[in-house]
Each structure stands twice: as C-alpha cells, then as structure tokens.
Design a protein around this motif. Structure first.
Motif, PDB file in Angstrom:
ATOM      1  N   GLN A 133     -32.594 -38.830 -22.637  1.00  0.00           N
ATOM      2  CA  GLN A 133     -31.826 -37.588 -22.693  1.00  0.00           C
ATOM      3  C   GLN A 133     -32.010 -36.759 -21.424  1.00  0.00           C
ATOM      4  O   GLN A 133     -31.042 -36.263 -20.844  1.00  0.00           O
ATOM      5  CB  GLN A 133     -32.250 -36.771 -23.911  1.00  0.00           C
ATOM      6  CG  GLN A 133     -31.491 -35.455 -24.074  1.00  0.00           C
ATOM      7  CD  GLN A 133     -31.970 -34.659 -25.271  1.00  0.00           C
ATOM      8  OE1 GLN A 133     -33.067 -34.867 -25.775  1.00  0.00           O
ATOM      9  NE2 GLN A 133     -31.160 -33.737 -25.730  1.00  0.00           N
ATOM     10  N   LYS A 134     -33.261 -36.631 -20.968  1.00  0.00           N
ATOM     11  CA  LYS A 134     -33.517 -35.814 -19.781  1.00  0.00           C
ATOM     12  C   LYS A 134     -32.995 -36.480 -18.517  1.00  0.00           C
ATOM     13  O   LYS A 134     -32.522 -35.806 -17.598  1.00  0.00           O
ATOM     14  CB  LYS A 134     -35.017 -35.530 -19.669  1.00  0.00           C
ATOM     15  CG  LYS A 134     -35.536 -34.639 -20.790  1.00  0.00           C
ATOM     16  CD  LYS A 134     -37.006 -34.310 -20.612  1.00  0.00           C
ATOM     17  CE  LYS A 134     -37.521 -33.488 -21.792  1.00  0.00           C
ATOM     18  NZ  LYS A 134     -36.803 -32.221 -21.966  1.00  0.00           N
ATOM     19  N   THR A 135     -33.052 -37.810 -18.465  1.00  0.00           N
ATOM     20  CA  THR A 135     -32.517 -38.522 -17.304  1.00  0.00           C
ATOM     21  C   THR A 135     -31.009 -38.362 -17.220  1.00  0.00           C
ATOM     22  O   THR A 135     -30.452 -38.120 -16.140  1.00  0.00           O
ATOM     23  CB  THR A 135     -32.876 -40.018 -17.384  1.00  0.00           C
ATOM     24  OG1 THR A 135     -34.302 -40.161 -17.425  1.00  0.00           O
ATOM     25  CG2 THR A 135     -32.338 -40.768 -16.181  1.00  0.00           C
ATOM     26  N   GLN A 136     -30.341 -38.469 -18.348  1.00  0.00           N
ATOM     27  CA  GLN A 136     -28.885 -38.301 -18.372  1.00  0.00           C
ATOM     28  C   GLN A 136     -28.487 -36.885 -17.988  1.00  0.00           C
ATOM     29  O   GLN A 136     -27.518 -36.672 -17.258  1.00  0.00           O
ATOM     30  CB  GLN A 136     -28.340 -38.652 -19.761  1.00  0.00           C
ATOM     31  CG  GLN A 136     -28.412 -40.131 -20.090  1.00  0.00           C
ATOM     32  CD  GLN A 136     -27.971 -40.434 -21.510  1.00  0.00           C
ATOM     33  OE1 GLN A 136     -27.893 -39.550 -22.367  1.00  0.00           O
ATOM     34  NE2 GLN A 136     -27.701 -41.702 -21.777  1.00  0.00           N
ATOM     35  N   ALA A 137     -29.261 -35.905 -18.465  1.00  0.00           N
ATOM     36  CA  ALA A 137     -28.961 -34.507 -18.139  1.00  0.00           C
ATOM     37  C   ALA A 137     -29.152 -34.242 -16.649  1.00  0.00           C
ATOM     38  O   ALA A 137     -28.397 -33.492 -16.033  1.00  0.00           O
ATOM     39  CB  ALA A 137     -29.858 -33.580 -18.955  1.00  0.00           C
ATOM     40  N   ALA A 138     -30.177 -34.883 -16.051  1.00  0.00           N
ATOM     41  CA  ALA A 138     -30.463 -34.655 -14.630  1.00  0.00           C
ATOM     42  C   ALA A 138     -29.443 -35.320 -13.720  1.00  0.00           C
ATOM     43  O   ALA A 138     -29.205 -34.866 -12.598  1.00  0.00           O
ATOM     44  CB  ALA A 138     -31.861 -35.158 -14.299  1.00  0.00           C
ATOM     45  N   THR A 139     -28.851 -36.422 -14.192  1.00  0.00           N
ATOM     46  CA  THR A 139     -27.936 -37.179 -13.335  1.00  0.00           C
ATOM     47  C   THR A 139     -26.463 -36.920 -13.662  1.00  0.00           C
ATOM     48  O   THR A 139     -25.585 -37.507 -13.046  1.00  0.00           O
ATOM     49  CB  THR A 139     -28.205 -38.690 -13.466  1.00  0.00           C
ATOM     50  OG1 THR A 139     -28.071 -39.079 -14.841  1.00  0.00           O
ATOM     51  CG2 THR A 139     -29.608 -39.024 -12.993  1.00  0.00           C
ATOM     52  N   LYS A 140     -26.226 -36.057 -14.633  1.00  0.00           N
ATOM     53  CA  LYS A 140     -24.850 -35.778 -15.027  1.00  0.00           C
ATOM     54  C   LYS A 140     -24.101 -35.104 -13.872  1.00  0.00           C
ATOM     55  O   LYS A 140     -24.569 -34.141 -13.273  1.00  0.00           O
ATOM     56  CB  LYS A 140     -24.818 -34.880 -16.263  1.00  0.00           C
ATOM     57  CG  LYS A 140     -23.419 -34.647 -16.810  1.00  0.00           C
ATOM     58  CD  LYS A 140     -23.472 -33.820 -18.069  1.00  0.00           C
ATOM     59  CE  LYS A 140     -22.082 -33.585 -18.628  1.00  0.00           C
ATOM     60  NZ  LYS A 140     -22.112 -32.758 -19.862  1.00  0.00           N
ATOM     61  N   VAL A 141     -22.944 -35.619 -13.547  1.00  0.00           N
ATOM     62  CA  VAL A 141     -22.144 -35.075 -12.447  1.00  0.00           C
ATOM     63  C   VAL A 141     -20.906 -34.393 -13.003  1.00  0.00           C
ATOM     64  O   VAL A 141     -20.154 -34.963 -13.789  1.00  0.00           O
ATOM     65  CB  VAL A 141     -21.703 -36.208 -11.487  1.00  0.00           C
ATOM     66  CG1 VAL A 141     -20.838 -35.641 -10.374  1.00  0.00           C
ATOM     67  CG2 VAL A 141     -22.920 -36.911 -10.905  1.00  0.00           C
ATOM     68  N   GLN A 142     -20.705 -33.182 -12.587  1.00  0.00           N
ATOM     69  CA  GLN A 142     -19.509 -32.444 -12.999  1.00  0.00           C
ATOM     70  C   GLN A 142     -18.445 -32.572 -11.902  1.00  0.00           C
ATOM     71  O   GLN A 142     -18.686 -32.223 -10.757  1.00  0.00           O
ATOM     72  CB  GLN A 142     -19.837 -30.973 -13.238  1.00  0.00           C
ATOM     73  CG  GLN A 142     -20.766 -30.758 -14.430  1.00  0.00           C
ATOM     74  CD  GLN A 142     -20.997 -29.272 -14.681  1.00  0.00           C
ATOM     75  OE1 GLN A 142     -20.665 -28.430 -13.839  1.00  0.00           O
ATOM     76  NE2 GLN A 142     -21.546 -28.953 -15.842  1.00  0.00           N
ATOM     77  N   ILE A 143     -17.285 -33.070 -12.260  1.00  0.00           N
ATOM     78  CA  ILE A 143     -16.206 -33.266 -11.302  1.00  0.00           C
ATOM     79  C   ILE A 143     -15.180 -32.156 -11.480  1.00  0.00           C
ATOM     80  O   ILE A 143     -14.688 -31.911 -12.572  1.00  0.00           O
ATOM     81  CB  ILE A 143     -15.534 -34.635 -11.516  1.00  0.00           C
ATOM     82  CG1 ILE A 143     -16.578 -35.758 -11.367  1.00  0.00           C
ATOM     83  CG2 ILE A 143     -14.396 -34.817 -10.544  1.00  0.00           C
ATOM     84  CD1 ILE A 143     -16.014 -37.122 -11.641  1.00  0.00           C
ATOM     85  N   GLN A 144     -14.883 -31.473 -10.410  1.00  0.00           N
ATOM     86  CA  GLN A 144     -13.899 -30.399 -10.433  1.00  0.00           C
ATOM     87  C   GLN A 144     -12.725 -30.756  -9.563  1.00  0.00           C
ATOM     88  O   GLN A 144     -12.883 -31.314  -8.467  1.00  0.00           O
ATOM     89  CB  GLN A 144     -14.522 -29.083  -9.957  1.00  0.00           C
ATOM     90  CG  GLN A 144     -15.641 -28.556 -10.860  1.00  0.00           C
ATOM     91  CD  GLN A 144     -16.180 -27.236 -10.381  1.00  0.00           C
ATOM     92  OE1 GLN A 144     -15.940 -26.828  -9.229  1.00  0.00           O
ATOM     93  NE2 GLN A 144     -16.900 -26.548 -11.249  1.00  0.00           N
ATOM     94  N   PHE A 145     -11.528 -30.477 -10.032  1.00  0.00           N
ATOM     95  CA  PHE A 145     -10.318 -30.753  -9.281  1.00  0.00           C
ATOM     96  C   PHE A 145      -9.750 -29.452  -8.742  1.00  0.00           C
ATOM     97  O   PHE A 145      -9.809 -28.410  -9.381  1.00  0.00           O
ATOM     98  CB  PHE A 145      -9.287 -31.438 -10.191  1.00  0.00           C
ATOM     99  CG  PHE A 145      -9.706 -32.787 -10.690  1.00  0.00           C
ATOM    100  CD1 PHE A 145      -9.497 -33.925  -9.926  1.00  0.00           C
ATOM    101  CD2 PHE A 145     -10.326 -32.916 -11.931  1.00  0.00           C
ATOM    102  CE1 PHE A 145      -9.890 -35.175 -10.385  1.00  0.00           C
ATOM    103  CE2 PHE A 145     -10.728 -34.159 -12.380  1.00  0.00           C
ATOM    104  CZ  PHE A 145     -10.501 -35.293 -11.608  1.00  0.00           C
ATOM    105  N   SER A 146      -9.229 -29.544  -7.553  1.00  0.00           N
ATOM    106  CA  SER A 146      -8.599 -28.359  -6.954  1.00  0.00           C
ATOM    107  C   SER A 146      -7.144 -28.711  -6.596  1.00  0.00           C
ATOM    108  O   SER A 146      -6.727 -29.863  -6.636  1.00  0.00           O
ATOM    109  CB  SER A 146      -9.344 -27.932  -5.697  1.00  0.00           C
ATOM    110  OG  SER A 146      -9.244 -28.913  -4.689  1.00  0.00           O
ATOM    111  N   ASP A 147      -6.369 -27.691  -6.261  1.00  0.00           N
ATOM    112  CA  ASP A 147      -4.959 -27.872  -5.914  1.00  0.00           C
ATOM    113  C   ASP A 147      -4.770 -28.293  -4.468  1.00  0.00           C
ATOM    114  O   ASP A 147      -3.646 -28.574  -4.034  1.00  0.00           O
ATOM    115  CB  ASP A 147      -4.180 -26.595  -6.185  1.00  0.00           C
ATOM    116  CG  ASP A 147      -4.173 -26.239  -7.665  1.00  0.00           C
ATOM    117  OD1 ASP A 147      -4.228 -27.188  -8.477  1.00  0.00           O
ATOM    118  OD2 ASP A 147      -4.120 -25.051  -7.996  1.00  0.00           O
ATOM    119  N   ASP A 148      -5.862 -28.333  -3.685  1.00  0.00           N
ATOM    120  CA  ASP A 148      -5.736 -28.665  -2.259  1.00  0.00           C
ATOM    121  C   ASP A 148      -5.377 -30.130  -2.065  1.00  0.00           C
ATOM    122  O   ASP A 148      -5.837 -30.976  -2.785  1.00  0.00           O
ATOM    123  CB  ASP A 148      -7.025 -28.335  -1.526  1.00  0.00           C
ATOM    124  CG  ASP A 148      -7.308 -26.836  -1.580  1.00  0.00           C
ATOM    125  OD1 ASP A 148      -6.337 -26.068  -1.787  1.00  0.00           O
ATOM    126  OD2 ASP A 148      -8.487 -26.438  -1.436  1.00  0.00           O
TER     127      ASP A 148
END
Length: 269
Positions: free
Chosen positions: A254-269
């Motif tokens: 659980q802690k390994t997954q939380a530490a390596t979780k990547v949040q991907i954000q999209f922009s209009d550029d």
C-alpha cells in the motif's frame, strides 16, 4: 538500491531484550513460507544472534571473488552476520565509525540473490547504525518490536520518531511478551502490563500487527536453532507470525503504491 534486493525492512526496537531478533527470524520464515525469497542481515555488530537462531553458529562466509560475501543459506533464508566472520568469543571492541563501516560492508558487499525482502535485525537504540541505514540505504519500511512494559514503550516511541524524521514509513508495531499462561494451572497474567502496544500504535497511527505471548516454547525453539514457525507450524505463535507477515506485505504494498502513484494532468496547450 541494493543489488539483488527488492525491499528492505528494518526490524527495530528502542530497547534491548524485547525479543526483536527472535521476531525477525520468525517473520523471515513466515514470509518465505508464502513463496517470497527472503534474507536476514544481522546488523547487531556487537551482539549478533541470527546465526544461533538459524542453527548455523559455526558457519563461515566465503568470498570467491575477494570482493563479495556469499550469504549463508539456512532454513531457506539467506543470512549475513558478523558472527560468520569472527569467532564467537571475540568481542568487537570498536568505536561508532568502525561499526557503521562494518554494517555497510555486510549490507552492500553481500551477494544477495534476487531477494523479495531483506529483513535487517537492527541493534537496539537510535545510534550510528540506525542513522547509517536511514541516510544511505533505501529502506522500504520499519517494524517496531516492543513489550507492554512502560520502559520498553518509552524507547519504542523514540525509535518510531527517528524513522519518521528520516521519512521511513513505519509498517506496524509488534507487541511481544504480552501475556503469560502458567503451564501448571492455566492462569493467564500480563506480567509486563497490558495495552501498551495498542496505545503506541494509536498514537502514531500505525497498525498493531500482532501480540505474542511470553512462552517458554518460543524461547526454547529459538535457542535450538529452529524458530517457532518451523518447529511448531500449527501452533498459535506460528499462526501469529504468518498473520503479521501478511500484514507487513499488505502495508508495504500500500505504501509503495502510494509513493509511486503518478498524477497525470492534461492542459489545453
């Protein structure tokens, strides 16, 4: 990362005499029983005990390439300890820097073979080896062993605080010597007090992984080089160790997954 090792787990206590080494050996065997490849590094340079616990006190390490130690294989576990390098009657009269250097050599110059988990049996306290481990080694998590006694709990809190300061997640608390049941009359008594492990776990929002009894069988099996998980696989102690090992893996995942979780954000550029 340490070559040949996926996850490093420190098994620590703030105080000596709480059964940390016995707990480490049994956790290693429980993890191995689940199919994992497991190693144990005895980091107590002054008073190593894993060689005795695994029944290989007379073993001596080899270094075929003169650069790396070959770990000792015992009961399906890869082991490294200062006990394999010196005579058991030879005291290590060393100052802190020498002890830290020896620990680093044992850790980094051992040819670990594809381990899923390397358990490090830490010496008591929050001294040189603890700092060396925290600052120079990618530790996945720590397990804190204590007894319900107030003195042990006081030092356990210091150990937890140390790991928190160096950003090592505490995977859980193990309370050893919780209850003693008289073999003659069956009376159960909390010799070292009660509720201490639960209080520490609640204070630091860490899971209480389990509570182990103060039992002569655990001590005898350890002294004979066949820890409880193997000596009495259907027993209550072995069942507790298997349960705690499973919880440690779950917490680590659980802690390994939380530490390596990547949040991907999209922009209009």
């Amino acid at each position: 990362m340490i070559k040949g090792v996926k996850h490093i787990i420190a098994v620590a206590s703030g105080k000596g005499g709480v059964g940390k080494s016995t707990v480490t050996a049994n956790l290693a065997l429980a993890l191995a029983a689940s199919g994992a490849k497991v190693g144990v590094l005895d980091a107590d340079i002054y008073g190593p005990s894993q060689a005795l616990l695994f029944g290989v006190g007379d073993a001596r390490v080899q270094s075929p390439d003169q650069k790396h130690f070959q770990p000792i294989e015992a009961l399906g576990i890869q082991l490294m300890s200062m006990a394999f390098l010196v005579d058991e009657h030879t005291p290590m009269v060393w100052r802190g820097p020498m002890v830290s250097g020896a620990f680093q050599q044992l850790l980094t110059q051992t040819a670990w073979q594809d381990l899923d988990y390397l358990l490090i049996d830490m010496p008591p306290g929050t001294g040189d080896i603890q700092l060396t481990l925290a600052q120079r080694v990618p530790v996945s998590g720590a397990v804190i062993v204590t007894t319900p006694q107030d003195l042990a709990l006081l030092d356990a809190r210091k150990g937890i605080e140390m790991f928190r300061k160096v950003k090592v997640p505490v995977l859980g608390i193990i309370e050893n010597m919780s209850l003693h049941t008289c073999s003659q009359c069956g009376h159960t008594e909390a010799i070292f007090g009660s509720g201490g492990g639960e209080q520490v776990a609640e204070t630091y929002q860490a899971p209480l992984l389990g509570q182990l009894p103060l039992a002569m069988s655990i001590r005898l099996q350890a002294d004979q080089g066949c820890p409880s998980v193997l000596a009495e696989p259907e027993g209550l102690a072995a069942d507790t160790f298997h349960h705690m090992a499973a919880q440690i893996v779950a917490e680590l995942t659980q802690k390994t997954q939380a530490a390596t979780k990547v949040q991907i954000q999209f922009s209009d550029d």
